[in-house]
Design an enzyme around this catalytic site. Sequence first.
Site, PDB file in Angstrom:
ATOM      1  N   HIS A   1     -15.728  -1.932  -5.303  1.00 43.64           N
ATOM      2  CA  HIS A   1     -15.064  -2.276  -4.038  1.00 43.64           C
ATOM      3  C   HIS A   1     -16.094  -2.844  -3.067  1.00 43.64           C
ATOM      4  O   HIS A   1     -16.940  -2.117  -2.545  1.00 43.64           O
ATOM      5  CB  HIS A   1     -14.391  -1.034  -3.445  1.00 43.64           C
ATOM      6  CG  HIS A   1     -13.657  -1.296  -2.156  1.00 43.64           C
ATOM      7  ND1 HIS A   1     -12.285  -1.311  -2.065  1.00 43.64           N
ATOM      8  CD2 HIS A   1     -14.109  -1.559  -0.905  1.00 43.64           C
ATOM      9  CE1 HIS A   1     -11.922  -1.559  -0.805  1.00 43.64           C
ATOM     10  NE2 HIS A   1     -13.023  -1.713  -0.085  1.00 43.64           N
TER      11      HIS A   1
ATOM     12  N   GLN B   1       0.831  -1.203   0.000  1.00 36.91           N
ATOM     13  CA  GLN B   1       0.000   0.000   0.000  1.00 36.91           C
ATOM     14  C   GLN B   1       0.868   1.256   0.000  1.00 36.91           C
ATOM     15  O   GLN B   1       0.504   2.274  -0.596  1.00 36.91           O
ATOM     16  CB  GLN B   1      -0.940   0.006   1.206  1.00 36.91           C
ATOM     17  CG  GLN B   1      -1.956   1.133   1.217  1.00 36.91           C
ATOM     18  CD  GLN B   1      -2.960   1.032   0.069  1.00 36.91           C
ATOM     19  OE1 GLN B   1      -3.294  -0.067  -0.373  1.00 36.91           O
ATOM     20  NE2 GLN B   1      -3.446   2.155  -0.402  1.00 36.91           N
TER      21      GLN B   1
ATOM     22  N   GLU C   1     -17.167   3.932  -5.335  1.00 39.93           N
ATOM     23  CA  GLU C   1     -16.465   2.791  -5.914  1.00 39.93           C
ATOM     24  C   GLU C   1     -17.406   1.587  -5.960  1.00 39.93           C
ATOM     25  O   GLU C   1     -17.435   0.772  -5.017  1.00 39.93           O
ATOM     26  CB  GLU C   1     -15.202   2.452  -5.112  1.00 39.93           C
ATOM     27  CG  GLU C   1     -14.125   3.534  -5.182  1.00 39.93           C
ATOM     28  CD  GLU C   1     -12.808   3.097  -4.550  1.00 39.93           C
ATOM     29  OE1 GLU C   1     -12.749   1.973  -4.006  1.00 39.93           O
ATOM     30  OE2 GLU C   1     -11.843   3.873  -4.607  1.00 39.93           O
TER      31      GLU C   1
ATOM     32  N   HIS D   1      -8.135  -3.155   2.142  1.00 38.67           N
ATOM     33  CA  HIS D   1      -7.528  -4.315   1.487  1.00 38.67           C
ATOM     34  C   HIS D   1      -6.601  -5.066   2.443  1.00 38.67           C
ATOM     35  O   HIS D   1      -6.450  -6.288   2.342  1.00 38.67           O
ATOM     36  CB  HIS D   1      -6.758  -3.867   0.244  1.00 38.67           C
ATOM     37  CG  HIS D   1      -7.643  -3.503  -0.910  1.00 38.67           C
ATOM     38  ND1 HIS D   1      -8.221  -4.441  -1.737  1.00 38.67           N
ATOM     39  CD2 HIS D   1      -8.064  -2.296  -1.371  1.00 38.67           C
ATOM     40  CE1 HIS D   1      -8.942  -3.838  -2.668  1.00 38.67           C
ATOM     41  NE2 HIS D   1      -8.871  -2.534  -2.462  1.00 38.67           N
TER      42      HIS D   1
END
Length: 273
Positions: free
Chosen positions: A240, A153, A237, A181
């Site tokens: 997601h 990340q 999003e 994530h």
Amino acid sequence: MLKRNGMFYVGLLLVCTGLALLLSACEQRETPQPQEANTNKAGTSQQEGVKTELAPVTDGQTSKPDSPDNDSLPVVADPDAVTVLVNKQIRLPENYIPADLVYPDVRFVFKEKIEKRMLRKEAAQALETMFAAAGKDGINLAGVSGYRSEARQKVIFNQYAAKDGEEKAKTYSAYPGTSEHQTGLAIDVSGSDGKCAAESCFAGTPEAEWLAAHAAESGFIIRYPEGKEGITGYKYEPWHIRYVGVELAKEISAKGITLEEYFGDAVPVTTQP
């Protein structure tokens, strides 16, 4: 007389020599001798049984982004909870890695068995169930990006910040330690053709509409819904999705709220990183 004087001088010479040797020995005992440190290949200096780790050399990609706020964020008390809330105000423990990461048996837009193909076991099983249900409805889904380590990340966020500037990057990418994530419970999905993967053009596609209508049946929510940017801190999003369990997912979906709104201020955290 000469013989006696000669013996006297010889004796005196021996006494002086002895005194000189004694003074030299005392000086050596009082002055410590430096010891040469033994440095091994791993960069560890060892001297008299004491190990001193030398500072590692790192590159710019592994350094923390310039964000004092990120370092001072409270840390979630139970990062392993399926309902864990991670966002711009609450972070995971440093370098947190879920213990039960597995590879879900579903289609991805890539072939490699790499980090982003993984999810936590419960979420992976739910994803398999959801993909199968979508397939029965004629919707062919594919995974795009699942688990992401904190180190990865850092690289991604720094790249986005370099490209678009940090302020804009924060609207669509998380600081290291605050990414969903990293929990192993979130995944980006697309159609099986990979078109519009993690892009705004995914909105309005049959796959996006199916996810909005049916993801909760398998325990997933659209984590960053449209019109909730002021609450989640991220732009819409539709790709997601986040696993929270079937019961909670159905409640959140039915009420049209976010995970932040569901928990309010009741999320237990610790201020210790």
